[in-house]
Structure formats: structure tokens, C-alpha cells
Motif scaffolding. Structure first.
Motif, mmCIF file in Angstrom:
data_model
loop_
_atom_site.group_PDB
_atom_site.id
_atom_site.type_symbol
_atom_site.label_atom_id
_atom_site.label_comp_id
_atom_site.label_asym_id
_atom_site.label_seq_id
_atom_site.Cartn_x
_atom_site.Cartn_y
_atom_site.Cartn_z
ATOM 1 N N THR A 38 0.822 -1.214 0.000
ATOM 2 C CA THR A 38 0.000 0.000 0.000
ATOM 3 C C THR A 38 0.855 1.262 0.000
ATOM 4 O OG1 THR A 38 -0.168 -0.086 2.419
ATOM 5 C CG2 THR A 38 -1.952 -1.101 1.154
ATOM 6 N N ASP A 87 -7.358 -1.753 6.692
ATOM 7 C CA ASP A 87 -8.713 -1.734 6.154
ATOM 8 C C ASP A 87 -9.645 -2.599 7.003
ATOM 9 O OD1 ASP A 87 -11.049 -2.166 4.563
ATOM 10 O OD2 ASP A 87 -9.920 -1.625 2.774
ATOM 11 N N ARG A 89 -12.825 -3.273 6.555
ATOM 12 C CA ARG A 89 -13.630 -4.199 5.740
ATOM 13 C C ARG A 89 -12.798 -5.382 5.272
ATOM 14 N NH1 ARG A 89 -15.880 -0.392 1.248
ATOM 15 N NH2 ARG A 89 -13.936 0.686 1.765
ATOM 16 N N SER A 90 -11.551 -5.137 4.871
ATOM 17 C CA SER A 90 -10.686 -6.237 4.443
ATOM 18 C C SER A 90 -10.426 -7.219 5.581
ATOM 19 C CB SER A 90 -9.356 -5.686 3.924
ATOM 20 O OG SER A 90 -9.535 -4.984 2.724
ATOM 21 N N GLY A 190 -7.873 4.337 -0.062
ATOM 22 C CA GLY A 190 -7.860 3.660 1.228
ATOM 23 C C GLY A 190 -9.217 3.688 1.892
ATOM 24 N N GLU A 191 -9.548 2.629 2.618
ATOM 25 C CA GLU A 191 -10.871 2.485 3.225
ATOM 26 C C GLU A 191 -11.168 3.574 4.246
ATOM 27 O OE1 GLU A 191 -11.318 1.488 6.574
ATOM 28 O OE2 GLU A 191 -13.456 1.081 6.583
ATOM 29 N N SER A 192 -10.177 3.984 5.010
ATOM 30 C CA SER A 192 -10.415 4.924 6.110
ATOM 31 C C SER A 192 -10.115 6.365 5.731
ATOM 32 C CB SER A 192 -9.556 4.524 7.319
ATOM 33 O OG SER A 192 -8.180 4.566 6.989
#
Length: 315
Positions: A38, A87, A89-90, A190-192
Motif C-alpha cells: 500500500t 482496512d 472491511r478487508s 484507502g478504506e479509512s
């Protein structure tokens, strides 16, 4: 302590690369370890352009046993451990991978520190994910951990290992329970990264999607302020988990409105169902940071957003 060399895991990431720049500005030699899953070398362009004798990058995974040999060779005074799977959710889709990176990778870092005689590990914990939805807001470090995702559980478990290594092997630590950090270099994928996600969509004129009713709150902390806490934690806060935030709740709708005003975005947001595993309210009590680190944030959300938006326009 006299600190001349620091190892930063996850140093090619958003917070890590900003920390690297600050460490180099402080006159510290810096080694970065990152697997670039990432993180990005472009985040380190400023560091790489400087005196290479004081900075080195190494593509290496914290889960790899080779990390122990590497740390033994470099012998840093302090390890800043920011490498993580971040993440939420991941972590629910693949909790095994989440635990491998966040828990086993952290144990590898601690073993490397123990064997190399590293003075201290400063760990990037996660405030909201640790405390869950049962905590009073603003939340103190004395609140019982109640994570509601595998990510939160893995980050909370590392805190127990930090304490164990301190008690058994005299590896000192400070764990910084971070609020929602934002600023230049944050990846909008990125999720956040809600601020980067909103900003990217608004600048393109695309629709902005809000999950839930927009009344959920977060504690938004500008990256320069977060980095300053890491710098202070090199010498202070031994054996403590310390919240690093603003103590201020901001709703997602308030964030949307402020960003829309600064960018000149006129569309209304689209609302989608709330996502499972996400907390409703989050803000961190920072009295311990004031008492033990002599730290507090100085960047207002409005000013931090302005700087972030300017960077997004230029990048």
C-alpha cells in the motif's frame, strides 16, 4: 535518550513518509522498511533526494524472518512501527491476513528489537477501532477495549505483546492510539481515508457517497500533529498507551459541508446503507498525551483541510 538512528516500518505509507521527513529534519538517520503493498516510493521522493548517507529504503515485509537480521545489522535506537493492514472491511473478508500482518508482523518487529537490543518501539495503534461503540466520548485510555472488527482485535492484541516484551525483555514501548489522521499523501483509495475520498470526488465533480445518515462522528487529526506525537514518544511515555487526537467530534456531514465550501462543490451527497463493523461515534481524550508527552494538536480542521486540499490540487 541520545537517538541517532530510527527504523520506520511502513515508512513509504501516508503517515510513515511524513514521519520520515520530520525525522530527517531533526537530524536523525532513518532506515525505512516497507513491502510497498500500500505504500509508495513516490511518498519518499523528498527523503531520497536528500543525503543518501542518512536515509535508506529497503523493500521488506515485517512478517519476513529477514527483518530480524536486518534490524540486527542496522541496530536502530528506536523502531517506529507503522506497517499494518489498515482496512476494517478487508479484515472481515480475510481475518487471517489481517492477523498475519498486524499481529504476527508486530511480534516479528518485537523479536527483532529484543535480539538487536533496540531501546524502544513506538507503535501506531488505532483509537477508534480499539474502543468500539461502548465507550464514553471523548474516550480515555482507561476504557475497556471493545473492538468490533478483526482489525480492532489484532491491534488491541499487539498492546498485550508490547507490555509482555517490556516486562520480560526490557524492550520499552509507547503505543499511540491514533484518531482519524488525514493530510497530504493520503491515498483516496484507502478504506479509512474519507477526507481524501471526498476531496478526490469533489474535485472531479463526481457524486460523493456517504454510508449511513452522516451523523456518525470521527476525530480528525492532521498528519503533522500526529507526526509530532511520534517524535515526542521517542523519549517519553514509556509503558503507556496514549491517545493522539483532538478530543473533538465531527460528523461526516459537517466534514462534507466544510470540504464542499472550500472546494466549491455544489452537489448534494448520496446516502448508502451504513457499513457493518464501523463505530458510530469516536473522539479521543488526550489528557494523557498532554501530561506524559507534552503534546497537543495545533492544527484546526479548517486549516488542515485547506492544506490537504491545496496538496490534492497540486498533485
Amino acid at each position: 535518550m541520545g537517538i541517532s538512528r530510527v527504523l520506520v516500518t511502513g515508512g513509504a505509507g501516508f503517515i510513515g513518509s511524513n514521519l520520515v521527513d520530520r525525522l530527517l529534519a531533526e537530524g536523525v538517520d532513518v532506515d525505512v522498511v516497507d513491502n510497498l503493498v500500500t505504500g509508495s516510493l513516490s511518498n519518499l521522493s523528498s527523503a531520497r533526494a536528500q543525503n543518501t548517507a542518512r536515509f535508506s529504503f529497503h523493500k521488506l515485509d515485517v512478517c519476513d524472518v529477514a527483518l530480524e537480521e536486518f534490524v540486527g545489522k542496522k541496530r536502530p535506537d528506536v523502531i517506529m512501527h507503522l506497517a499494518a493492514q489498515i482496512d476494517v472491511r478487508s479484515s472481515k473478508v480475510d481475518p487471517y491476513y489481517d492477523a498475519k500482518v498486524n499481529l504476527l508482523g508486530s511480534i516479528r518487529v518485537l523479536e527483532a528489537a529484543r535480539k538487536a537490543g533496540v531501546t524502544k518501539v513506538v507503535y501506531a495503534a488505532s483509537g477508534g477501532a480499539l474502543y468500539g461503540d461502548l465507550a464514553e466520548v471523548p474516550t480515555t485510555e482507561d476504557c475497556e477495549f471493545a473492538p468490533i472488527s478483526p482489525y480492532g482485535i489484532s491491534k488491541a492484541t499487539v498492546l498485550q505483546y508490547l507490555k509482555l516484551y517490556r516486562d520480560l525483555y526490557d524492550v520499552e514501548y509507547t503505543a499511540l492510539a491514533m484518531a482519524n489522521v488525514y493530510g497530504p499523501r493520503q491515498d483516496p483509495n484507502g478504506e479509512s481515508a474519507v477526507i481524501s475520498i471526498f476531496g478526490s470526488a469533489m474535485m472531479k465533480g463526481d457524486d460523493v457517497q456517504i454510508y449511513g445518515d452522516g451523523k456518525q462522528t470521527r476525530d480528525f487529526l492532521y498528519v503533522d500533529d500526529a507526526v509530532d506525537a511520534f517524535i515526542k514518544a521517542m523519549d517519553l511515555g514509556g509503558g503507556l498507551t496514549i491517545n493522539v487526537g483532538t478530543s473533538q467530534e465531527t460528523t461526516v456531514m459537517e466534514l462534507f459541508d466544510e470540504m464542499a465550501m472550500q472546494i466549491g462543490y455544489t452537489k448534494k451527497p448520496h446516502f448508502a446503507p451504513a457499513r457493518a463493523g464501523e463505530i458510530l461515534r469516536s473522539a479521543l481524550d488526550i489528557r494523557r498525551a498532554r501530561d506524559h508527552l507534552g503534546w497537543e494538536p495545533w492544527t484546526s480542521l479548517r486549516n488542515g483541510l485547506s492544506s490537504t486540499i491545496e496538496w490534492m490540487r497540486d498533485s
